[in-house]
Motif scaffolding. Sequence first.
Motif, PDB file in Angstrom:
ATOM      1  N   CYS A 434      96.048  36.938  24.531  1.00 56.71           N
ATOM      2  CA  CYS A 434      96.216  35.519  25.177  1.00 56.71           C
ATOM      3  C   CYS A 434      97.220  34.786  24.763  1.00 56.71           C
ATOM      4  CB  CYS A 434      94.778  34.804  25.723  1.00 56.71           C
ATOM      5  SG  CYS A 434      93.912  34.579  24.213  1.00 56.71           S
TER       6      CYS A 434
ATOM      7  N   ALA B   9      87.519  24.959  28.452  1.00 50.44           N
ATOM      8  CA  ALA B   9      87.297  26.413  28.146  1.00 50.44           C
ATOM      9  C   ALA B   9      86.501  27.116  29.407  1.00 50.44           C
ATOM     10  CB  ALA B   9      86.585  26.583  26.876  1.00 50.44           C
ATOM     11  N   ARG B  10      85.690  26.057  29.867  1.00 54.95           N
ATOM     12  CA  ARG B  10      84.625  26.827  31.224  1.00 54.95           C
ATOM     13  C   ARG B  10      85.650  26.645  32.478  1.00 54.95           C
ATOM     14  NH1 ARG B  10      81.556  30.183  32.027  1.00 54.95           N
ATOM     15  NH2 ARG B  10      80.641  29.671  34.023  1.00 54.95           N
ATOM     16  N   TRP B  12      88.818  26.951  32.211  1.00 54.70           N
ATOM     17  CA  TRP B  12      89.762  28.045  32.183  1.00 54.70           C
ATOM     18  C   TRP B  12      89.202  29.321  32.741  1.00 54.70           C
ATOM     19  CZ3 TRP B  12      94.711  29.434  31.269  1.00 54.70           C
ATOM     20  CH2 TRP B  12      94.867  30.986  30.748  1.00 54.70           C
ATOM     21  N   GLN B  13      87.839  29.514  32.313  1.00 54.70           N
ATOM     22  CA  GLN B  13      87.312  30.853  32.654  1.00 54.70           C
ATOM     23  C   GLN B  13      87.137  31.067  33.949  1.00 54.70           C
ATOM     24  OE1 GLN B  13      83.555  30.842  30.277  1.00 54.70           O
ATOM     25  NE2 GLN B  13      84.486  32.033  28.720  1.00 54.70           N
ATOM     26  N   SER B  17      92.002  32.037  34.396  1.00 52.00           N
ATOM     27  CA  SER B  17      91.650  33.330  33.695  1.00 52.00           C
ATOM     28  C   SER B  17      91.115  34.581  34.736  1.00 52.00           C
ATOM     29  CB  SER B  17      90.414  33.144  32.703  1.00 52.00           C
ATOM     30  OG  SER B  17      90.128  34.456  32.152  1.00 52.00           O
ATOM     31  N   CYS B  30      88.744  34.788  24.064  1.00 50.81           N
ATOM     32  CA  CYS B  30      88.967  33.622  23.441  1.00 50.81           C
ATOM     33  C   CYS B  30      88.139  32.423  24.038  1.00 50.81           C
ATOM     34  CB  CYS B  30      90.685  33.414  23.303  1.00 50.81           C
ATOM     35  SG  CYS B  30      91.480  34.364  22.393  1.00 50.81           S
ATOM     36  N   SER B  31      87.946  32.251  25.238  1.00 47.67           N
ATOM     37  CA  SER B  31      87.356  31.146  25.614  1.00 47.67           C
ATOM     38  C   SER B  31      85.918  31.062  25.262  1.00 47.67           C
ATOM     39  CB  SER B  31      87.567  31.053  27.394  1.00 47.67           C
ATOM     40  OG  SER B  31      87.413  32.322  27.887  1.00 47.67           O
ATOM     41  N   GLN B  32      85.423  32.276  25.458  1.00 48.52           N
ATOM     42  CA  GLN B  32      83.881  32.255  25.046  1.00 48.52           C
ATOM     43  C   GLN B  32      83.778  32.168  23.700  1.00 48.52           C
ATOM     44  OE1 GLN B  32      81.848  33.040  27.504  1.00 48.52           O
ATOM     45  NE2 GLN B  32      80.124  32.545  25.815  1.00 48.52           N
TER      46      GLN B  32
END
Lengths: 579, 69
Positions: A434, B9-10, B12-13, B17, B30-32
């Motif tokens: 990413c 981050a959530r 983004w997911q 994403s 990466c986000s997780q």
Amino acid sequence: MDNRNFLLAVVLSGLLILGWDLGMRFFYPEASISAPMDAAEPVSQTSAADAPGTPKGASDLGADAGKMQVIKLNDALASPDRVVIDTPRIAGSINLVGARIDDVVLKDYRQTVKKDSGPVRLFAPEGTPDQYFAEFGFVTGGVRQPSTARWQADGAKLTPETPVTLTRTDADGVSYAIRLSVDKDYMITAEQSATNGSPAAAIIQPFALIKRTDRNATPDQFVAHAGPVGVFGGTLWDPHSYEELAELGGEKPEGAASWLGFTDQYWLSALVPGKGETDSAGFRSLGDSLFRSDLIYAAQTVPTAGSLSQQTRLYAGAKDSEILDSYEDSGITYFGKAISWGWFEIIEKPILWLLRTLNGLVGNFGVAIILLTVIIRGAMFPIAQKQFASMAAMKAIQPKMKEIQERFKDDKQRQQQEIMKLYKDEKVNPLAGCLPLVLQIPIFFALYKVLVLAIEMRHEPFFAWIRDLSAPDPAHILNLFGMLPYDVPGFLAIGPLAILLGVTMWLTFKLNPTAMDPVQQQMFAIMPWILMFVMAPFAAGLLLYWVTSNILTLAQQSYLYSKHPQLRAAAAKEKAAKG
Amino acid sequence: MKHLLILIARFWQIGPSRLLPPTCRYSPSCSQYAIEAIGKYGAIKGGWMATKRLMRCHPWGGHGHDPVP
């Protein structure tokens, strides 16, 4: 699971389209304000020039909202009591009544993209519809010297070579002088002095102010602040729009002022205090869409035959980052931040520098944007190359891959883990990760901000119908490029550049070598067309960047396929199988 | 702060994403990883770990199973 994802995608896309229009109206309200504002009504608030009996001096210039009849610009400028200003960049005049600089046009910038449109007018006299002016004056014994007083000038023309001094003596015998000089850019220096010719000591405070209406102000945007601005106590202060300032009534930010004034998207007027103690510096709303930025120096007691002097600079001009930065280098704290660069300044400045340099080489900002894209994509090329090399290596382990997929076809989670493990054992991975993606987001956002903020791009043509790269594509498909006599409403206003964006993006997704599941494939079939609508209202230069970037991606893919012919064959087979 | 970062981050997911091509070299993504790290170690240390993870998530970086320690 797949169904839920797809549903979510549809809902998200729908929200994007609907939310977009609402969002645009929120961030760019000018489009939705169509009804003309009422003409200025006569508000008869007397300007009680501060209550008497405050001998210590005034920390306030009073709310002078009186005498509000609307004056025509030409009538106001026809007055004989004016001294001409003429420099390489600005033209205009000084009003001897009130010692005001209330007539400034910027020679380098036109009002519209039309070649014969007049220069941009920054300052206009009080009472005219677009009133906006600066005034230098004195508060003596707590009373503001009347702004209707007439001053004498010792010259007929203010140029960088010929300063002009305005003088006046009041009834008590105190004589005032304002020596105005101007540089070759946008900075006017005012040297205010007072000599006490009266028999008693006088308490005198020099002041400077900028007063303007917000009716002709650019809207305050998320990416480009418009409204009161300044640097106080070493930090940028720009939290309020005009509406917010009107609600607050006034604001005196904490800390010593380095400069303060009003900013539009491209224009700035600012007072820069000279040496000497200031009493107060701040902003206030005067009602009726009028706002003022005040800079009042500390009261000084001037004995008979004594004198004082105070220097103040006034910036009245365009927010050209090179000019602002050169003033910042000469000692005005954060003057360059009059352009709302924000967090991404560190990326925006190099992009602007690169664009300017490229434009210097090729003479067209559109071509410069294309070259910039080539440079950025060039820097990213090794990533794509590496990805293709990995994919070629993948072919070698294809049998093992098949085996894993067969063995764990009922347990997707496990299958994923085993594949990851295989990648690790064989030291290959077809995916780019990413970071390359995340890196491009700030670059894209920074370019967007540069296009909005940089005056260099204002009214810069590309070719044919694109005459302003900083504005949306003016041609619309739905009215056949203006041949049909109606304005295309809201989000349907897509131009050729936006369509090119959709098509090129669709092609890049089609050629994308990474494997996708069916839901994602459906998404990618729709997304280019959604983005086409989403991106259409953005600056043409931004779309140009994206289109070029897509075309380069396509070129890169065909080049890399030609270097790895076995991949092309495999991709074709896969496509056919799914067909 | 912690919750704000996790929320980003959530976001983004469930947002960008999903719209972008799959690019994860690592599992978890990466986000997780960021959500777990921040949850376990707090905003500063967890955030730094997530940043480091992001910095090695490129074609020359590592790949494979890489959970939050």
